[in-house]
Scaffold this active site. Structure first.
Site, PDB file in Angstrom:
ATOM      1  N   CYS A   2       0.841  -1.189   0.000  1.00  0.00           N
ATOM      2  CA  CYS A   2       0.000   0.000   0.000  1.00  0.00           C
ATOM      3  C   CYS A   2       0.880   1.244   0.000  1.00  0.00           C
ATOM      4  O   CYS A   2       1.902   1.309   0.682  1.00  0.00           O
ATOM      5  CB  CYS A   2      -0.959   0.063   1.173  1.00  0.00           C
ATOM      6  SG  CYS A   2      -2.075  -1.327   1.263  1.00  0.00           S
ATOM      7  N   ARG A  27       4.050   0.040  -4.696  1.00  0.00           N
ATOM      8  CA  ARG A  27       3.852  -0.636  -3.407  1.00  0.00           C
ATOM      9  C   ARG A  27       2.557  -1.440  -3.382  1.00  0.00           C
ATOM     10  O   ARG A  27       2.331  -2.227  -2.455  1.00  0.00           O
ATOM     11  CB  ARG A  27       3.822   0.406  -2.289  1.00  0.00           C
ATOM     12  CG  ARG A  27       5.076   1.243  -2.200  1.00  0.00           C
ATOM     13  CD  ARG A  27       4.898   2.345  -1.205  1.00  0.00           C
ATOM     14  NE  ARG A  27       4.792   1.821   0.126  1.00  0.00           N
ATOM     15  CZ  ARG A  27       5.805   1.684   0.977  1.00  0.00           C
ATOM     16  NH1 ARG A  27       7.012   2.051   0.613  1.00  0.00           N
ATOM     17  NH2 ARG A  27       5.618   1.194   2.161  1.00  0.00           N
ATOM     18  N   TRP A  85      -2.735  -2.730  -1.812  1.00  0.00           N
ATOM     19  CA  TRP A  85      -2.420  -4.136  -2.044  1.00  0.00           C
ATOM     20  C   TRP A  85      -3.353  -4.884  -1.103  1.00  0.00           C
ATOM     21  O   TRP A  85      -3.239  -4.768   0.113  1.00  0.00           O
ATOM     22  CB  TRP A  85      -0.955  -4.439  -1.713  1.00  0.00           C
ATOM     23  CG  TRP A  85      -0.574  -5.842  -2.086  1.00  0.00           C
ATOM     24  CD1 TRP A  85      -0.132  -6.268  -3.293  1.00  0.00           C
ATOM     25  CD2 TRP A  85      -0.625  -6.991  -1.241  1.00  0.00           C
ATOM     26  NE1 TRP A  85       0.099  -7.616  -3.258  1.00  0.00           N
ATOM     27  CE2 TRP A  85      -0.202  -8.092  -2.007  1.00  0.00           C
ATOM     28  CE3 TRP A  85      -0.994  -7.219   0.075  1.00  0.00           C
ATOM     29  CZ2 TRP A  85      -0.136  -9.383  -1.497  1.00  0.00           C
ATOM     30  CZ3 TRP A  85      -0.934  -8.496   0.588  1.00  0.00           C
ATOM     31  CH2 TRP A  85      -0.501  -9.561  -0.204  1.00  0.00           C
ATOM     32  N   ASN A 111      -2.267   1.626   5.761  1.00  0.00           N
ATOM     33  CA  ASN A 111      -1.334   0.598   5.295  1.00  0.00           C
ATOM     34  C   ASN A 111      -1.021  -0.278   6.496  1.00  0.00           C
ATOM     35  O   ASN A 111      -0.608   0.239   7.530  1.00  0.00           O
ATOM     36  CB  ASN A 111      -0.062   1.286   4.768  1.00  0.00           C
ATOM     37  CG  ASN A 111       1.031   0.300   4.422  1.00  0.00           C
ATOM     38  OD1 ASN A 111       0.791  -0.904   4.330  1.00  0.00           O
ATOM     39  ND2 ASN A 111       2.242   0.798   4.229  1.00  0.00           N
ATOM     40  N   GLY A 112      -1.243  -1.588   6.387  1.00  0.00           N
ATOM     41  CA  GLY A 112      -0.965  -2.481   7.519  1.00  0.00           C
ATOM     42  C   GLY A 112      -2.109  -3.459   7.688  1.00  0.00           C
ATOM     43  O   GLY A 112      -2.960  -3.605   6.811  1.00  0.00           O
ATOM     44  N   GLU A 499      16.918 -17.971  -7.666  1.00  0.00           N
ATOM     45  CA  GLU A 499      16.501 -16.644  -8.106  1.00  0.00           C
ATOM     46  C   GLU A 499      15.914 -16.702  -9.526  1.00  0.00           C
ATOM     47  O   GLU A 499      14.909 -16.049  -9.815  1.00  0.00           O
ATOM     48  CB  GLU A 499      17.704 -15.682  -8.054  1.00  0.00           C
ATOM     49  CG  GLU A 499      17.442 -14.291  -8.550  1.00  0.00           C
ATOM     50  CD  GLU A 499      16.376 -13.525  -7.768  1.00  0.00           C
ATOM     51  OE1 GLU A 499      15.937 -14.001  -6.696  1.00  0.00           O
ATOM     52  OE2 GLU A 499      15.966 -12.458  -8.252  1.00  0.00           O
ATOM     53  N   LYS A 503      12.176 -15.461 -10.412  1.00  0.00           N
ATOM     54  CA  LYS A 503      11.888 -14.445 -11.433  1.00  0.00           C
ATOM     55  C   LYS A 503      10.867 -14.989 -12.439  1.00  0.00           C
ATOM     56  O   LYS A 503       9.966 -14.277 -12.867  1.00  0.00           O
ATOM     57  CB  LYS A 503      13.177 -14.051 -12.182  1.00  0.00           C
ATOM     58  CG  LYS A 503      14.098 -13.132 -11.405  1.00  0.00           C
ATOM     59  CD  LYS A 503      13.572 -11.726 -11.371  1.00  0.00           C
ATOM     60  CE  LYS A 503      13.975 -10.922 -10.164  1.00  0.00           C
ATOM     61  NZ  LYS A 503      13.548 -11.346  -8.856  1.00  0.00           N
ATOM     62  N   GLU A 506       7.349 -15.099 -10.796  1.00  0.00           N
ATOM     63  CA  GLU A 506       6.679 -13.821 -10.518  1.00  0.00           C
ATOM     64  C   GLU A 506       6.382 -13.026 -11.781  1.00  0.00           C
ATOM     65  O   GLU A 506       5.416 -12.282 -11.811  1.00  0.00           O
ATOM     66  CB  GLU A 506       7.456 -12.978  -9.502  1.00  0.00           C
ATOM     67  CG  GLU A 506       8.762 -12.402  -9.970  1.00  0.00           C
ATOM     68  CD  GLU A 506       9.361 -11.424  -8.941  1.00  0.00           C
ATOM     69  OE1 GLU A 506      10.591 -11.347  -8.887  1.00  0.00           O
ATOM     70  OE2 GLU A 506       8.605 -10.752  -8.223  1.00  0.00           O
ATOM     71  N   HIS A 522      17.027 -37.670  -5.265  1.00  0.00           N
ATOM     72  CA  HIS A 522      16.342 -37.898  -3.986  1.00  0.00           C
ATOM     73  C   HIS A 522      14.865 -37.566  -4.070  1.00  0.00           C
ATOM     74  O   HIS A 522      14.244 -37.273  -3.049  1.00  0.00           O
ATOM     75  CB  HIS A 522      17.042 -37.101  -2.878  1.00  0.00           C
ATOM     76  CG  HIS A 522      18.489 -37.472  -2.779  1.00  0.00           C
ATOM     77  ND1 HIS A 522      18.933 -38.575  -2.094  1.00  0.00           N
ATOM     78  CD2 HIS A 522      19.592 -36.922  -3.369  1.00  0.00           C
ATOM     79  CE1 HIS A 522      20.247 -38.683  -2.235  1.00  0.00           C
ATOM     80  NE2 HIS A 522      20.664 -37.694  -3.007  1.00  0.00           N
ATOM     81  N   LYS A 621       5.875  -4.323  -4.352  1.00  0.00           N
ATOM     82  CA  LYS A 621       7.320  -4.199  -4.188  1.00  0.00           C
ATOM     83  C   LYS A 621       7.737  -4.319  -2.730  1.00  0.00           C
ATOM     84  O   LYS A 621       8.749  -4.933  -2.414  1.00  0.00           O
ATOM     85  CB  LYS A 621       7.743  -2.839  -4.748  1.00  0.00           C
ATOM     86  CG  LYS A 621       9.219  -2.533  -4.632  1.00  0.00           C
ATOM     87  CD  LYS A 621       9.953  -3.154  -5.758  1.00  0.00           C
ATOM     88  CE  LYS A 621      11.432  -2.878  -5.748  1.00  0.00           C
ATOM     89  NZ  LYS A 621      12.150  -3.955  -6.462  1.00  0.00           N
TER      90      LYS A 621
HETATM   91  O1  M6R Z   1      12.634  -5.053   0.168  1.00  0.00           O
HETATM   92  P1  M6R Z   1      13.176  -6.432   0.400  1.00  0.00           P
HETATM   93  O2  M6R Z   1      14.406  -6.713  -0.356  1.00  0.00           O
HETATM   94  O3  M6R Z   1      13.303  -6.757   1.854  1.00  0.00           O
HETATM   95  O4  M6R Z   1      12.042  -7.387  -0.175  1.00  0.00           O
HETATM   96  C1  M6R Z   1      12.106  -8.772  -0.009  1.00  0.00           C
HETATM   97  C2  M6R Z   1      11.337  -9.480  -1.087  1.00  0.00           C
HETATM   98  O5  M6R Z   1       9.986  -9.139  -1.015  1.00  0.00           O
HETATM   99  C3  M6R Z   1      11.858  -9.123  -2.482  1.00  0.00           C
HETATM  100  O6  M6R Z   1      13.225  -9.408  -2.574  1.00  0.00           O
HETATM  101  C4  M6R Z   1      11.104  -9.904  -3.562  1.00  0.00           C
HETATM  102  O7  M6R Z   1      11.312 -11.274  -3.423  1.00  0.00           O
HETATM  103  C5  M6R Z   1      11.566  -9.436  -4.926  1.00  0.00           C
HETATM  104  N1  M6R Z   1      11.086  -8.114  -5.206  1.00  0.00           N
HETATM  105  C6  M6R Z   1      11.152 -10.371  -6.001  1.00  0.00           C
HETATM  106  O8  M6R Z   1      11.688  -9.981  -7.221  1.00  0.00           O
END
Ligand code: M6R
Length: 626
Positions: A2, A27, A85, A111-112, A499, A503, A506, A522, A621
Site C-alpha cells: 500500500c 507498493r 495491495w 497501510n498495515g 533466483e 523471477k 513472478e 532424492h 514491491k
Molecule cells: O525489500 P526487500 O528486499 O526486503 O524485499 C524482499 C522481497 O519481497 C523481495 O526481494 C522480492 O522477493 C523481490 N522483489 C522479487 O523480485
C-alpha cells in the site's frame, strides 16, 4: 504494501495526490483512491478498484481537478490518497481506500493489518454503525469518526483509534472539522511515513516513500513507530502518542527523482536490468580503491577485537534478498572461515534461534521495510548481536534497527521484480566478506588486491552479458510453452538457480522450481519428462563436471535442457538443447554473470506471454505485512 500520499497546500490537491500516488503505486496497485476537503468544507472521495488500471482510471475520472469553489470536479487544498495491495476484502471499488466514517466527517487511508478487526467491527456494528466495505481498515475510520463526533481533535481521535487496534498501521486521516490539517500515524513496522515541506510553495506533504516527496523537497523527516504528525500548509508538528511534542530536524536525502523514471526504456524492469553495471559501480564506490588494490568499509566501525570475536554469521532476508544473502553466506564462509548461514526471516523470527554477542547478523533488504526482515532484526537486536543491514533505501526502518548500514547504492528500483538491487547487494556482501576476512587475517593484502582487481572488471563483464538479448528472446519463446520449469545449480550457483526460478514465477506466472542439482536423485527426478524443461547453471568451475552429469541425467529422462555456460565451452552445447554463454571469469564472480541471463529470460518470457513485467499480479514491491 500500500502506498500513501497526503498534501496540504495552497493549490488544488488533486493533481498532486494523483502524481504522488504514481510515485508510490509500485507498493500496491489493486486499487487507488483520494479524498479531499472540498471548497464546500465537505470530504469528497473518488476511488477505483480496477486492479492495475486503478490509478490511471482514477486520474482520468478526476481529470486535472478544478479550483476550489468550482461546482464540478474534485478540488480542495488538503487531501489524502492511497494505492492498495489487498489483504482483507477482494479488489473492487468499495474496498478501495480512503474509507470514511458514517457521518462523512472523517476519511482515512491505511497501510498495515488490523489483527483484531473482527472484534472491533462487531463492537461498532453493535453500536449501530453500518460497514460499507469488507476491509479491516474501515474500523479505523469509524473509531476516528467516533472520537471526532465526541468532540476530540482529529489527532486525539487517531491516537484513540490507535490504542484500540492490534497490529501495525501507517495511517493518514482527514476531518472536515479541521479542514487545513492532515494527521499521519505510525504504529509498528507497517511501512514508513516520510514528511516534508516545499520551500517554494509552502505545501506540506507526507508519503510512504521519500521518492514521492522529491518534487517538493529533499529535506525530510521520518516518522518513527509510536509517533503521530499533523501537517498544515508550511507546518509539521510531531508528537508521541501521549501528546508530547517531538523536535526533529529534517535530514537531507540524496535520491534523484529523475532516476525513478523509465526514460528510453519500455518498462522499469528492462531499465533496471540494463543499469546493473552502474549498480555494481555504486556498490564499489568509496569502498574499493582500484589504484591501490585495497578495500575498506568505512561504515563498519567494529574494532578488530570485536571482529575477531565473531564466531558465526547469520544472514537473513526474504525472496530475492534472501538469495543474495545465500550468496553472501557462501562467500563470507569461504573467505573468512567463519561459519555462515542464510535464513528466511519469516522462519528465523518465529524460531528460538541461538543468537548472541558473537553472532554477526547481516540483514539484506532492498526496501528496509519488509515486515519479516524487520522482525528478525529486532530479535537479533534483543539478543545483543552486532548487526549490519545491506540495503538500498537509506533512512528506512532497517537502518534504525541495525548497528551498521551498508547502502548498496543501486539507485531506486521501481519494478516489483528485484534485479539491480540484487546484484548490488551481492557486490556489497562480497565486499563485507573481504573486509571481515582481511580484518581477521584470513586473507592477506595480496589476496585482497587480486579480488579488487577482479571487482574492477565486474561492471564491464556484466555489461557484456546484456548484449545476448537476441538469444534470450528465442529461448523465452521456446520456454513460454511450458507450464513447469526446473532450475538447477550447485554451490554459489544454487542461489542463482533459486533466483532464476523466482523471477520466472513472478513475471511469467510459470511454475518454476529451483533446486540443488545434487537433490535430483532424492525425489525430484520423478518430475522429469518432456513436459518439464530444465534450466541449468553450469559455468566452468569446481562443480562443472557434476553439472555435466546432471545435464546428461535430465536429458536421459526426456527433459529439454537450457544451460548457462562459460564462453568457449563446447561440451555443454553437445549435451544441452539450448546454451546461453556468459564470459569466462573467476569463480567468485560467476554468480554475477549467470544471474543476469536468468533475469532477462524471465523478462522476455513475460513479454511473450503478454504479462506486465513491472506489475506482476498479486505482488507488491514492499511487503510491510506478514
Ligand atoms: O525489500 P526487500 O528486499 O526486503 O524485499 C524482499 C522481497 O519481497 C523481495 O526481494 C522480492 O522477493 C523481490 N522483489 C522479487 O523480485
Amino acid at each position: 504494501m500500500c502506498g500513501i500520499f497526503a498534501y496540504a497546500g495552497t493549490e488544488n490537491a488533486v493533481p498532486f495526490l494523483i502524481d504522488g500516488l504514481r510515485s508510490v503505486e509500485y507498493r500496491g496497485y489493486d486499487s487507488a483512491g483520494i479524498a479531499v476537503i472540498g471548497g464546500d468544507g465537505k470530504i469528497q472521495i473518488a476511488r477505483r478498484g480496477d486492479h492495475k488500471a486503478s490509478l490511471e482510471n482514477l486520474a482520468a475520472a478526476v481529470g486535472k481537478g478544478h479550483l476550489p469553489g468550482v461546482a464540478s470536479g474534485m478540488a480542495g487544498l488538503v487531501g489524502i490518497g492511497h494505492t492498495r495491495w489487498a489483504t482483507h476484502g477482494e479488489v473492487n471499488q468499495k474496498n478501495a481506500h480512503p474509507h470514511s466514517s458514517s457521518d462523512g466527517l472523517v476519511a482515512i487511508a491505511h497501510n498495515g493489518i488490523i489483527e483484531n478487526f473482527l472484534e472491533l467491527k462487531d463492537e461498532l456494528v453493535d453500536s449501530g454503525i453500518e460497514f460499507k466495505s469488507d476491509t479491516d481498515s474501515e474500523v479505523f475510520a469509524h473509531l476516528v469518526g467516533r472520537g471526532v463526533a465526541n468532540g476530540s481533535s482529529l489527532r486525539e481521535s487517531v491516537v484513540g483509534a490507535a490504542r484500540r487496534i492490534k497490529g501495525n498501521a501507517a495511517v493518514v486521516a482527514l476531518s472536515a472539522l479541521e479542514p487545513d490539517t492532515v494527521v499521519g500515524l505510525r504504529v509498528g513496522n507497517a511501512g514508513g511515513i516520510v514528511i516534508g515541506t516545499s520551500a517554494k510553495t509552502d505545501a506540506s506533504v507526507m508519503a510512504s516513500d521519500t521518492i514521492a516527496l522529491l518534487p517538493f523537497t529533499n529535506e525530510v523527516i521520518y516518522l518513527e513507530p509510536g509517533e503521530i504528525v499533523e501537517i498544515e500548509r508550511g507546518v509539521i508538528r510531531l508528537f508521541d502518542l501521549e501528546g508530547t511534542p517531538i523536535d526533529r530536524e529534517p535530514v537531507r536525502v540524496n535520491q534523484n527523482f529523475e532516476a525513478a523514471k523509465k526514460g528510453k526504456y519500455p518498462d522499469f524492469m528492462s531499465k533496471e536490468i540494463a543499469e546493473q553495471p552502474d549498480a555494481i559501480q555504486g556498490a564499489l564506490r568509496g569502498r574499493a580503491d582500484f589504484a591501490a588494490g585495497t578495500l575498506d568499509l568505512p561504515e563498519i566501525t567494529l574494532t578488530r577485537d570485536q571482529i575477531n570475536a565473531i564466531d558465526r554469521v547469520v544472514l537473513t532476508g526474504m525472496g530475492t534478498s534472501l538469495h543474495a544473502g545465500m550468496f553472501g553466506a557462501s562467500v563470507i564462509e569461504s573467505l573468512t572461515r567463519i561459519p555462515a548461514v542464510a535464513e528466511n526471516s519469516s522462519e528465523l523470527r518465529y524460531r528460538n534461534p541461538v543468537l548472541g554477542p558473537n553472532t554477526l547478523v547481516v540483514a539484506v533488504t532492498q526496501s528496509g521495510e519488509t515486515a519479516d526482515t524487520l522482525a528478525a532484526m529486532e530479535q537479533a537486536r534483543q539478543a545483543g548481536s552486532p548487526q549490519v543491514v545491506v540495503l538500498e533505501m537509506e533512512g528506512s526502518q532497517a537502518t534504525r534497527i541495525a548497528d551498521f548500514t551498508l547502502p548498496v547504492r543501486a539507485g531506486q528500483e521501481i519494478g516489483v521484480a528485484s534485479t539491480k538491487t540484487m546484484i548490488a547487494s551481492m557486490t556489497t556482501l562480497l565486499e563485507l566478506a573481504v573486509f571481515l576476512a582481511q580484518s581477521r587475517g584470513a586473507i592477506d593484502s595480496e589476496q585482497v588486491k587480486k579480488i579488487v582487481e577482479m571487482l574492477a572488471e565486474l561492471p564491464s563483464l556484466v555489461a557484456s552479458v546484456l548484449d545476448i538479448d537476441g538469444k534470450i528472446t528465442s529461448l523465452a519463446e521456446r520456454l513460454s510453452g511450458f507450464s513447469d520449469l526446473l532450475y538447477l545449480g550447485r554451490g554459489a550457483q544454487l542461489p542463482i538457480a533459486l533466483e532464476g526460478a523466482l523471477k520466472m514465477k513472478e513475471l511469467a506466472y510459470i511454475h518454476a522450481e529451483g533446486y540443488a542439482a545434487g537433490e535430483m536423485k532424492h525425489g525430484v527426478n520423478a518430475l522429469l519428462g518432456p513436459e518439464m524443461a530444465t534450466v541449468v547453471c553450469a559455468p566452468k568451475n569446481d562443480l562443472y563436471e557434476k553439472m555435466l552429469s546432471n545435464i546428461s541425467e535430465v536429458k536421459a529422462r526426456g527433459s529439454e535442457v537450457a544451460a548457462i555456460a562459460t564462453e568457449g565451452d563446447d561440451t555443454v552445447g553437445r549435451l544441452a538443447d539450448h546454451v546461453i554463454h556468459v564470459p569466462d571469469c573467476p569463480g567468485l564472480l560467476q554468480p554475477f554473470l549467470t544471474v543476469v541471463p536468468l533475469q532477462m529470460l524471465a523478462y522476455r518470457t513475460a513479454l511473450v506471454l503478454g504479462r506486465d513485467p513491472d506489475k506482476p499480479r498479486n505482488l507488491a514491491k514492499t511487503v510491510t505485512v506478514e
